[in-house]
Design a protein around this motif. Structure first.
Motif, short mmCIF file in Angstrom:
data_model
loop_
_atom_site.label_atom_id
_atom_site.label_comp_id
_atom_site.label_asym_id
_atom_site.label_seq_id
_atom_site.Cartn_x
_atom_site.Cartn_y
_atom_site.Cartn_z
N THR A 162 -50.94 -111.81 -50.35
CA THR A 162 -51.82 -112.42 -49.22
C THR A 162 -52.93 -112.53 -49.82
OG1 THR A 162 -50.51 -111.30 -47.66
CG2 THR A 162 -52.52 -111.80 -46.94
N ASP A 163 -53.54 -113.64 -49.48
CA ASP A 163 -54.81 -114.18 -49.81
C ASP A 163 -55.98 -113.92 -49.05
OD1 ASP A 163 -57.04 -115.40 -51.42
OD2 ASP A 163 -56.56 -117.31 -50.98
N HIS A 164 -57.00 -113.08 -49.53
CA HIS A 164 -58.25 -112.62 -48.54
C HIS A 164 -59.37 -112.75 -49.58
CE1 HIS A 164 -55.38 -109.76 -46.23
NE2 HIS A 164 -55.50 -110.89 -45.68
N GLY A 165 -59.51 -113.67 -50.42
CA GLY A 165 -60.24 -114.04 -51.38
C GLY A 165 -61.55 -114.03 -50.82
N TRP A 166 -61.99 -114.75 -49.66
CA TRP A 166 -63.10 -114.90 -48.91
C TRP A 166 -63.95 -113.58 -48.94
CZ3 TRP A 166 -66.53 -118.60 -48.87
CH2 TRP A 166 -67.41 -118.84 -48.10
N VAL A 167 -62.99 -112.63 -48.62
CA VAL A 167 -63.70 -111.24 -48.20
C VAL A 167 -63.18 -110.25 -49.28
CG1 VAL A 167 -63.29 -109.37 -46.65
CG2 VAL A 167 -63.21 -111.74 -45.93
N ASN A 168 -62.05 -110.32 -49.85
CA ASN A 168 -61.86 -109.01 -50.76
C ASN A 168 -60.67 -109.72 -51.80
OD1 ASN A 168 -61.61 -106.55 -52.06
ND2 ASN A 168 -60.00 -105.96 -50.84
N TYR A 169 -60.75 -109.68 -52.85
CA TYR A 169 -59.86 -109.89 -53.92
C TYR A 169 -58.71 -108.90 -54.04
CZ TYR A 169 -63.24 -112.99 -56.34
OH TYR A 169 -64.14 -113.84 -56.62
N ASN A 170 -57.59 -109.36 -54.36
CA ASN A 170 -56.37 -108.44 -54.38
C ASN A 170 -56.68 -107.45 -55.76
OD1 ASN A 170 -55.01 -109.58 -56.86
ND2 ASN A 170 -54.52 -111.18 -55.62
N SER A 171 -56.04 -106.56 -55.85
CA SER A 171 -56.19 -105.49 -56.87
C SER A 171 -56.09 -105.96 -58.33
CB SER A 171 -55.26 -104.12 -56.69
OG SER A 171 -55.84 -103.45 -55.47
N LEU A 172 -55.04 -106.88 -58.51
CA LEU A 172 -54.72 -107.46 -59.92
C LEU A 172 -56.19 -108.24 -60.39
CD1 LEU A 172 -52.94 -107.74 -62.30
CD2 LEU A 172 -51.91 -109.84 -61.14
N GLN A 173 -56.36 -109.03 -59.28
CA GLN A 173 -57.70 -109.97 -59.63
C GLN A 173 -58.81 -108.95 -59.90
OE1 GLN A 173 -57.44 -111.99 -55.60
NE2 GLN A 173 -57.27 -114.20 -56.66
N GLN A 174 -59.01 -108.00 -59.20
CA GLN A 174 -60.26 -107.15 -59.34
C GLN A 174 -60.18 -106.71 -60.67
OE1 GLN A 174 -60.52 -103.25 -57.25
NE2 GLN A 174 -62.48 -104.18 -56.40
N LEU A 175 -58.91 -105.99 -60.98
CA LEU A 175 -59.03 -105.43 -62.42
C LEU A 175 -59.23 -106.57 -63.55
CD1 LEU A 175 -55.95 -103.06 -62.34
CD2 LEU A 175 -58.22 -102.54 -62.72
N MET A 176 -58.67 -107.79 -63.49
CA MET A 176 -58.83 -108.73 -64.40
C MET A 176 -60.43 -109.04 -64.36
SD MET A 176 -56.12 -108.77 -65.98
CE MET A 176 -56.71 -110.24 -67.10
N TYR A 177 -60.92 -109.55 -63.25
CA TYR A 177 -62.50 -109.77 -63.43
C TYR A 177 -63.28 -108.87 -63.85
CZ TYR A 177 -60.85 -113.84 -60.27
OH TYR A 177 -60.17 -114.70 -59.62
N PHE A 178 -62.86 -107.51 -63.58
CA PHE A 178 -63.43 -106.30 -64.12
C PHE A 178 -63.48 -106.29 -65.81
CE2 PHE A 178 -63.91 -101.94 -65.77
CZ PHE A 178 -65.11 -101.56 -65.22
N VAL A 179 -62.30 -106.50 -66.07
CA VAL A 179 -61.97 -106.42 -67.57
C VAL A 179 -62.79 -107.76 -68.20
CG1 VAL A 179 -60.22 -106.78 -69.40
CG2 VAL A 179 -59.96 -105.11 -67.50
#
Length: 339
Positions: free
Chosen positions: A205-222
């Motif tokens: 489920t895409d909530h990118g306007w409010v919150n990234y999903n956890s895989l996106q968050q980890l990848m962007y952090f890395v």
């Protein structure tokens, strides 16, 4: 005497005209096997060889991807997996909530990051494969020369670091750090859940306007806090800025190690960018492009055309990175010579 003379003349006449004159045969005409220009060679092999390699590799990648999708769908049929996916849907509520949406500075730093990364990778590959540089650059304070391509690569690195510093500072000042910095251990099972959903082509489920999903968050952090600093540190180690006389420091951080890490780091950025772009288009292109380029959650073509403009500027910048154009810029910061 007259008879004898007549006999000699007759014998000489017979000898001359009865003998076969051996004349050399004309040399055979050699048929040229060159039907045009010499074949294009890349790393010692014909271009057609590499085309076949790319074609077979692409076919193999498609087959492998299909097998991965089938395997992932098979995993979701296991007894405990549906309940686990329901417990960990792929995202969690962060402790610190950032304002929804993407500020203007996110769009601009995102574009400059993409623009500079393409030029950095291009110039870095030129440095890696160049046999004889088209020109050399040296500082006015010292005579140490580097290739014009290496000067361009280093200069672009400085701009990229400056752009990254602006992004990180504004990230923490604005509170948007919570988008890409994990704040709960729940990020890991949710990231695995999101990965399974991606592999089955049943997108999270895409909530990118409010919150990234956890895989996106980890990848962007890395990307931001691991691989970007790693690229900077290893790049500085191989540059002329590194102190050559620091024997102990050079022993702890040898140039060979930096060189062995720097190139795979570049490959990671390339792979990440390819997958990132594919998922942007596969999971809702118009909305995702509006998020990144137009700063809106609407579904229209504004972000798409801004993306096209960004691609055009990046291609133009890549084409412009020629010694004829780079040379007059480089000479403002040092000396440019042919050798």
């Amino acid at each position: 005497m007259s008879n004898e003379l007549a006999q000699e003349v007759e014998q000489e006449h017979t000898r001359l005209f009865s003998s076969k004159v051996q004349t050399p045969l004309p040399a055979p005409i050699e048929m040229s096997t060159d039907r045009g220009r010499a074949p294009t060679m890349i790393r010692g092999r014909r271009l057609t060889h590499w085309i076949r390699v790319v074609a077979l590799g692409g076919l193999g990648a498609v087959v492998a991807a299909a097998l991965v999708v089938l395997a992932a769908r098979g995993v979701t049929t296991l007894k405990f997996v549906p309940d686990w996916l329901e417990k960990y849907p792929g995202e969690y509520a962060p402790v610190a909530l950032a304002d929804p949406g993407f500020p203007w500075w996110v769009s601009w730093t995102h574009f400059f990051n993409f623009f500079l990364m393409v030029l950095i990778i291009r110039s870095g590959l030129l440095v890696r494969i160049q046999q004889k540089p088209p020109a050399y650059w040296s500082s006015r304070k010292c005579d140490q020369k580097i290739s014009i391509n290496l000067w361009l690569h280093t200069s672009l690195d400085v701009l990229w670091m400056f752009n990254g510093c602006i992004f990180v500072v504004l990230l923490f000042v604005s509170g948007h750090w919570a988008r890409i910095v994990p704040t709960s251990w729940a990020v890991f099972p949710n990231a695995l859940s999101a990965l399974v959903q991606y592999l089955t082509l049943d997108w999270p489920t895409d909530h990118g306007w409010v919150n990234y999903n956890s895989l996106q968050q980890l990848m962007y952090f890395v990307v931001v806090f691991v691989f970007a600093p790693l690229a900077i540190i290893t790049g500085v180690r191989m540059s002329t800025w590194w102190p050559k006389d620091a024997a102990k420091l050079n022993t702890l951080f040898p140039a060979t190690f930096a060189r062995a890490v720097h190139f795979p780091t570049m490959l990671f950025f390339v792979l990440f960018s390819v997958v990132h772009v594919i998922l942007v288009f596969a999971t809702g292109a118009l909305r995702n492009l509006n998020h990144m380029f137009a700063g809106t959650d609407a579904v229209n073509w504004t972000g798409f055309w801004l993306f096209v403009l960004a691609i055009a500027l990046t291609v133009g910048g890549s084409i412009a990175c020629k010694p004829l154009i780079v040379g007059p810029i480089a000479v403002r910061f040092g000396k440019v010579t042919n050798r």
